[in-house]
Scaffold this active site. Sequence first.
Site, mmCIF file in Angstrom:
data_model
loop_
_atom_site.group_PDB
_atom_site.id
_atom_site.type_symbol
_atom_site.label_atom_id
_atom_site.label_comp_id
_atom_site.label_asym_id
_atom_site.label_seq_id
_atom_site.Cartn_x
_atom_site.Cartn_y
_atom_site.Cartn_z
ATOM 1 N N HIS A 114 -7.962 -4.940 -0.888
ATOM 2 C CA HIS A 114 -6.845 -4.186 -0.337
ATOM 3 C C HIS A 114 -6.569 -4.577 1.118
ATOM 4 C CE1 HIS A 114 -3.983 -0.891 -0.551
ATOM 5 N NE2 HIS A 114 -4.233 -0.729 0.733
ATOM 6 N N SER A 154 0.831 -1.197 0.000
ATOM 7 C CA SER A 154 0.000 0.000 0.000
ATOM 8 C C SER A 154 0.872 1.256 0.000
ATOM 9 C CB SER A 154 -0.963 -0.058 1.193
ATOM 10 O OG SER A 154 -1.964 0.920 1.078
ATOM 11 N N ASP A 186 -9.970 -3.497 -5.286
ATOM 12 C CA ASP A 186 -9.058 -2.549 -4.651
ATOM 13 C C ASP A 186 -9.002 -1.275 -5.484
ATOM 14 O OD1 ASP A 186 -6.961 -1.213 -3.404
ATOM 15 O OD2 ASP A 186 -5.445 -2.729 -3.848
#
Length: 321
Positions: A291, A143, A261
């Site tokens: 995610h 991320s 995501d």
Amino acid sequence: SEAAELLGLMHYMEGLRLITAVELVPPTSDENVTVTDTALSGVPVRLFLPRRAPAALRRAVLYFHGGGWCLGDAGMHSYDLIARRLSNELNAVVVSANYRLAPPHRFPAQFEDVYAVTKFFLQSEVLSQYGVDPARVCVAGDSAGGNLAAAVAQQLVEDPEVQTKLKAQVLIYPALQALDLNLPSYRENADKPLLPRSLMVRFWSEYFTSEPALREAMASNRHVPAEAAHLLQFPRACPLLAAEARLRRLPAALVLTCEHDVLRDDGALYAARLRAAGVPVTHRHAGDGFHGAMTFLAWPLELALGHRLLNTCLQWLKENL
């Protein structure tokens, strides 16, 4: 967190940080790995050293946690588990960095911290101290940490002071651009857990500034005013936007994306750009992924999907690092 902020009790991110703080675990060594909290170049890190005697010089992984540049900690149980498995199964030294968070620290503080750790670690005397092979070092992150790993890899190829070259980079559902927050993945997954579009917009805006005007503009994808354009076009913040001449010099990459995501297209676009620039790229896409899935590794939030994604990374690193 929203209610507390509306009532003026605390900042939204402080509320979310209370949730992540519950997951913190102390540095605990086991039969395979020695774990300590220390600092490299003044930046706090959690260090994982394999216990078994090395047959040769070891691999090393510099890992940067996710959390939108605002949350997360190397000491969270999920990140401790990820680093522990990387260290044990790769027989690798793992440095999991605790960079400064927004707010109160804005871009480029997060980048500067992880870059300082990486540059310090890549010094020949430091690599020698930890028994690391200078030809087998990689950066990795998920991320926002994937953003930082990509940015560090790019900056290193431009830095004349760094002699050691990275062997690889692992980018796990990375956030790579803030120019267009209306890509198909942002639209299709606007309300999906664990990262709805509104939260990603909040992360990006908090990374750059305390001004709510940027967040409001980002929310409607009208956020490239003249005064902010220099931030949004800066490769250290948005690695996807780097010039091809810079991309051509990058190490081999694993890019991991998830279907459900908002950041799916960031990763896919970067994998395509790297491949077009001649960089060896492996793009793995989880059609059932969402995610943050790779952090679901232990009870009560354990998923087979989380283990599968981590195993994908481990297998690639065994073959490419």
